[in-house]
Enzyme design. Structure first.
Site, PDB file in Angstrom:
ATOM      1  CD1 TRP A 104      45.830  40.087  45.366  1.00  0.00           C
ATOM      2  CD2 TRP A 104      47.823  40.750  46.117  1.00  0.00           C
ATOM      3  NE1 TRP A 104      46.569  40.500  44.285  1.00  0.00           N
ATOM      4  CE2 TRP A 104      47.790  40.913  44.715  1.00  0.00           C
ATOM      5  CE3 TRP A 104      48.987  41.107  46.802  1.00  0.00           C
ATOM      6  CZ2 TRP A 104      48.879  41.421  43.989  1.00  0.00           C
ATOM      7  CZ3 TRP A 104      50.075  41.604  46.088  1.00  0.00           C
ATOM      8  CH2 TRP A 104      50.009  41.754  44.702  1.00  0.00           C
ATOM      9  CG  ASP A 174      43.716  44.292  49.997  1.00  0.00           C
ATOM     10  OD1 ASP A 174      43.311  45.232  49.291  1.00  0.00           O
ATOM     11  OD2 ASP A 174      44.708  43.584  49.708  1.00  0.00           O
ATOM     12  CE  LYS A 198      46.199  45.792  41.515  1.00  0.00           C
ATOM     13  NZ  LYS A 198      46.321  44.960  42.690  1.00  0.00           N
TER      14      LYS A 198
HETATM   15  C1  LIG Z   1      47.333  44.565  43.574  1.00  0.00           C
HETATM   16  C2  LIG Z   1      46.905  44.203  44.920  1.00  0.00           C
HETATM   17  C3  LIG Z   1      47.733  44.382  46.034  1.00  0.00           C
HETATM   18  C4  LIG Z   1      49.143  44.937  45.926  1.00  0.00           C
HETATM   19  O1  LIG Z   1      49.131  46.253  45.489  1.00  0.00           O
HETATM   20  P1  LIG Z   1      50.476  47.108  45.312  1.00  0.00           P
HETATM   21  O2  LIG Z   1      49.948  48.491  45.152  1.00  0.00           O
HETATM   22  O3  LIG Z   1      51.151  46.596  44.090  1.00  0.00           O
HETATM   23  O4  LIG Z   1      51.297  46.946  46.524  1.00  0.00           O
HETATM   24  C5  LIG Z   1      47.242  44.046  47.270  1.00  0.00           C
HETATM   25  N1  LIG Z   1      46.010  43.540  47.419  1.00  0.00           N
HETATM   26  C6  LIG Z   1      45.188  43.340  46.373  1.00  0.00           C
HETATM   27  C7  LIG Z   1      43.816  42.774  46.597  1.00  0.00           C
HETATM   28  C8  LIG Z   1      45.605  43.677  45.093  1.00  0.00           C
HETATM   29  O5  LIG Z   1      44.782  43.472  44.049  1.00  0.00           O
END
Ligand SMILES: *Cc1c(COP(=O)(O)O)cnc(C)c1O
Length: 363
Positions: A104, A174, A198
């Site tokens: 990511w 993030d 998540k």
């Molecule tokens: C799933 C995830 C993403 C991407 O998320 P989307 O909503 O599918 O764009 C980005 N960063 C992390 C850490 C993730 O777990």
């Protein structure tokens, strides 16, 4: 058997939700609190919905202790859109430094390169992202607009134990796969963001918590209006139709977290849950974790056997026993158990029993 014939769902996302929240949503489906309609059918300009959105923001502020000089924004486009929005909005000098610890942060790093002079200042790619590099003395550039991290790498199962020393620069994190899993000192960051599917709610929305002075209007004039944080900040996240449903569901989860005692309590539960899994992995002869012990995630637990064939057998075996979504991501292989906030400890205990049984039967 679980209530409603549900399975223990170890998906990395979209992921399991608290059962009591799903029940409340069910009960309000046809007529939300006397409004005569479902939240799905409601105008986002209505008083009823405005109250839902206001309460969601307020509850999140209380949960995380978000200081008044930070905006809370609800934005569509998932965490992926933030990979571009962050450089578009936060670059003043056109310079940013990234720590690359997994898939990511690597994607975010690549996307940011389209917008400026973007450098990777530390990486753990040499060992397939199984550790977090030392971030106490990074070669951060004087004119870097921000330092970027992915605080919990969902695919690789690593998490920061200590935030990087940014040498006075703004930290952008993030937190998608760890959002609200433990207390967080918001003022350590310039910006925190998380895709909610998540650890919080349904897919299709990001919560962005951003320090007010970082929100600006002098962006490249070609910046799409939707991709300016100012657009969202000035319009209470309702410049256009927001993801009303996700705001509603997340709001329910925020209230649920407050009810169970807040993030400190949640963290205790998450530690206890992950311990069940890691103790098993540390003692098993067949299964082993793939991550350096000190940086193991509380949320995403990848593990492997000695071979891909045996991994596949285990996955089929757990599925037949009623455990879903344990297949690891292709870049790590093996298995991965995501043990987000809403996964009960009993779910992890039951999984461990199942894996022990498999191991005993395959000696
Ligand atoms: C799933 C995830 C993403 C991407 O998320 P989307 O909503 O599918 O764009 C980005 N960063 C992390 C850490 C993730 O777990």
């Amino acid at each position: 058997m679980l209530k409603y014939d549900r399975t223990y769902n170890f998906s990395a996302g979209p992921a399991t939700m608290p059962e009591s929240v799903l029940e409340e949503i069910r009960d309000e489906m046809m007529n939300y609190q006397g409004s005569g309609m479902c939240v799905m059918e409601m105008s986002h300009r209505s008083k009823v919905f405005q109250k839902i959105a206001d309460e969601a923001e307020q509850d999140l502020r209380e949960l995380m202790g978000i200081p008044d000089n930070y905006k809370v924004l609800f934005i569509q486009g998932g965490a992926t859109l933030q990979f571009a929005m962050i450089p578009m909005n936060l670059m003043r000098n056109g310079v940013a430094d990234y720590v690359v610890t997994g898939s990511w942060s690597k994607k975010a790093f690549k996307e940011a390169q389209k917008y400026g002079d973007v450098k990777c200042v530390a990486s753990s790619e040499d060992k397939n992202f199984s550790y977090i590099p030392d971030c106490s003395d990074l070669p951060i550039r004087e004119n870097a607009d921000y330092v970027y991290i992915c605080e919990n790498e969902t695919i690789h199962g690593t998490t920061y134990q200590k935030l990087p020393n940014t040498k006075g620069h703004i930290l952008v994190s993030d937190q998608s796969s760890m959002f609200l899993s433990k207390p967080c000192n918001v003022s350590d960051y310039g910006m925190i963001y998380a895709g909610v599917q998540k650890n919080v709610g349904p897919a299709g929305m990001v919560v962005a918590i951003i320090r007010e002075d970082l929100i600006r209007e002098d962006l490249d004039p070609k910046t799409p209006v939707y991709m300016s944080y100012k657009t969202h900040a000035d319009n209470g996240s309702m410049y256009n139709t927001p993801n009303c449903w996700a705001i509603y569901c997340c709001g329910k989860v925020f209230k649920y977290l407050k009810k169970i005692g807040g993030l400190a309590e949640m963290e205790k539960m998450n530690i206890a849950k992950a311990k069940v899994m890691y103790d098993f992995l540390d003692n098993s002869k067949m299964f082993k974790g793939t991550v350096e012990k000190e940086v193991r995630s509380l949320m995403n637990i990848p593990f492997v056997t000695e071979s891909a064939e045996l991994d596949a057998e285990v996955i089929a075996y757990t599925k037949a026993a009623g455990f879903e979504n344990l297949k690891g991501h292709k870049s790590v292989g093996g298995l991965r158990a995501s043990t987000y906030n809403a996964m009960p400890k009993e779910g992890v205990e039951a999984l461990v029993e199942c894996l022990k049984k498999f191991e005993a039967e395959h000696k």
